[in-house]
Design a protein around this motif. Structure first.
Motif, mmCIF file in Angstrom:
data_model
loop_
_atom_site.group_PDB
_atom_site.id
_atom_site.type_symbol
_atom_site.label_atom_id
_atom_site.label_comp_id
_atom_site.label_asym_id
_atom_site.label_seq_id
_atom_site.Cartn_x
_atom_site.Cartn_y
_atom_site.Cartn_z
ATOM 1 N N SER A 1 1.444 -14.293 5.019
ATOM 2 C CA SER A 1 0.250 -13.445 5.015
ATOM 3 C C SER A 1 0.571 -11.968 4.823
ATOM 4 O O SER A 1 -0.137 -11.278 4.100
ATOM 5 N N ASP A 2 1.651 -11.458 5.443
ATOM 6 C CA ASP A 2 2.012 -10.049 5.265
ATOM 7 C C ASP A 2 2.372 -9.754 3.813
ATOM 8 O O ASP A 2 1.974 -8.731 3.258
ATOM 9 N N GLN B 1 -4.178 -14.859 7.925
ATOM 10 C CA GLN B 1 -3.604 -14.113 9.040
ATOM 11 C C GLN B 1 -2.784 -15.030 9.940
ATOM 12 O O GLN B 1 -3.221 -16.096 10.327
ATOM 13 N N MET C 1 -9.959 -9.033 -0.392
ATOM 14 C CA MET C 1 -9.006 -9.067 0.687
ATOM 15 C C MET C 1 -9.486 -9.978 1.813
ATOM 16 O O MET C 1 -8.663 -10.446 2.570
ATOM 17 N N SER C 2 -10.787 -10.206 1.906
ATOM 18 C CA SER C 2 -11.286 -11.044 2.990
ATOM 19 C C SER C 2 -10.713 -12.453 2.928
ATOM 20 O O SER C 2 -10.501 -13.077 3.955
ATOM 21 N N THR D 1 -3.095 -5.335 -1.520
ATOM 22 C CA THR D 1 -3.337 -3.900 -1.324
ATOM 23 C C THR D 1 -2.842 -3.100 -2.520
ATOM 24 O O THR D 1 -3.528 -2.208 -3.026
ATOM 25 N N TYR E 1 1.366 -11.443 1.093
ATOM 26 C CA TYR E 1 0.150 -11.507 0.286
ATOM 27 C C TYR E 1 -0.713 -10.267 0.490
ATOM 28 O O TYR E 1 -1.299 -9.754 -0.460
ATOM 29 N N MET E 2 -0.779 -9.789 1.715
ATOM 30 C CA MET E 2 -1.599 -8.618 2.007
ATOM 31 C C MET E 2 -1.036 -7.377 1.307
ATOM 32 O O MET E 2 -1.782 -6.561 0.774
ATOM 33 N N LYS E 3 0.278 -7.237 1.268
ATOM 34 C CA LYS E 3 0.895 -6.104 0.567
ATOM 35 C C LYS E 3 0.600 -6.170 -0.933
ATOM 36 O O LYS E 3 0.276 -5.157 -1.551
ATOM 37 N N LEU F 1 -7.754 -13.173 1.986
ATOM 38 C CA LEU F 1 -6.393 -13.082 2.509
ATOM 39 C C LEU F 1 -6.387 -12.954 4.024
ATOM 40 O O LEU F 1 -5.432 -13.355 4.674
ATOM 41 N N ASP F 2 -7.451 -12.396 4.567
ATOM 42 C CA ASP F 2 -7.544 -12.292 6.021
ATOM 43 C C ASP F 2 -7.480 -13.667 6.672
ATOM 44 O O ASP F 2 -6.992 -13.816 7.787
#
Length: 158
Positions: free
Chosen positions: A13-14, A8, A1-2, A21, A16-18, A4-5
């Motif tokens: 980005s939201d 930001q 996940m880092s 996760t 990809y983060m979903k 993907l950070d």
């Protein structure tokens, strides 16, 4: 996940983060909602087989480069041939993913990973020979390199 950070603030980005996760947390039902296609997972035994092969070829390449006397060893014999795209596509895909994740770069960079012929049995014989030799540490001797290379040839054809 880092990784993907680092995205930001980007418009994706939201999203990809979903996805990250849900993948991390194992929410399999959501996978089909996120992707058009989701390949089968490469089983642990096959993944380890690919890693063992790449480690062996890494040892062969590194050791060959360190040899003072390279006579009798064709440099192409220590080059990784890849996996058959028709019959070993899962292993080929995993090797490609490892390369894209910056693993085994010196071994895989600039190579066509599709051997266009089955390699599984050949690599098994090479790994068996490496095991017989006790998986010697770097650098491998010329005798060990030659023995491992010679194992590629089927016993009936020697």
């Amino acid at each position: 996940m880092s990784r993907l950070d680092a995205l930001q603030g980007g418009h994706e980005s939201d999203s990809y983060m979903k996805i990250a996760t849900n993948l991390r947390d194992g929410h399999e039902w959501l996978y089909s909602q996120m992707f058009d296609y989701f390949a089968d997972v490469l089983d642990e035994e096959s993944a380890q087989h690919v890693l063992d092969i790449l480690q062996l070829y890494d040892a062969l390449k590194f050791s060959y480069e360190k040899l003072a006397d390279k006579s009798g060893i064709d440099p192409s014999d220590i080059e990784f041939d890849g996996f058959d795209g028709n019959n070993e596509s899962e292993m080929l895909g995993f090797a490609d993913a490892l390369f894209k994740d910056a693993r085994f770069e010196s071994l895989l960079k600039g190579r066509d990973l599709n051997s266009h012929y089955p390699t599984y049995d050949v690599y098994c014989r090479m790994l068996e020979k490496w095991d017989e030799l006790g998986r010697p540490q770097f650098p491998l001797s010329k005798v060990a390199i030659t023995a491992i290379i010679d194992a590629r040839i089927h016993p009936e054809n020697r």
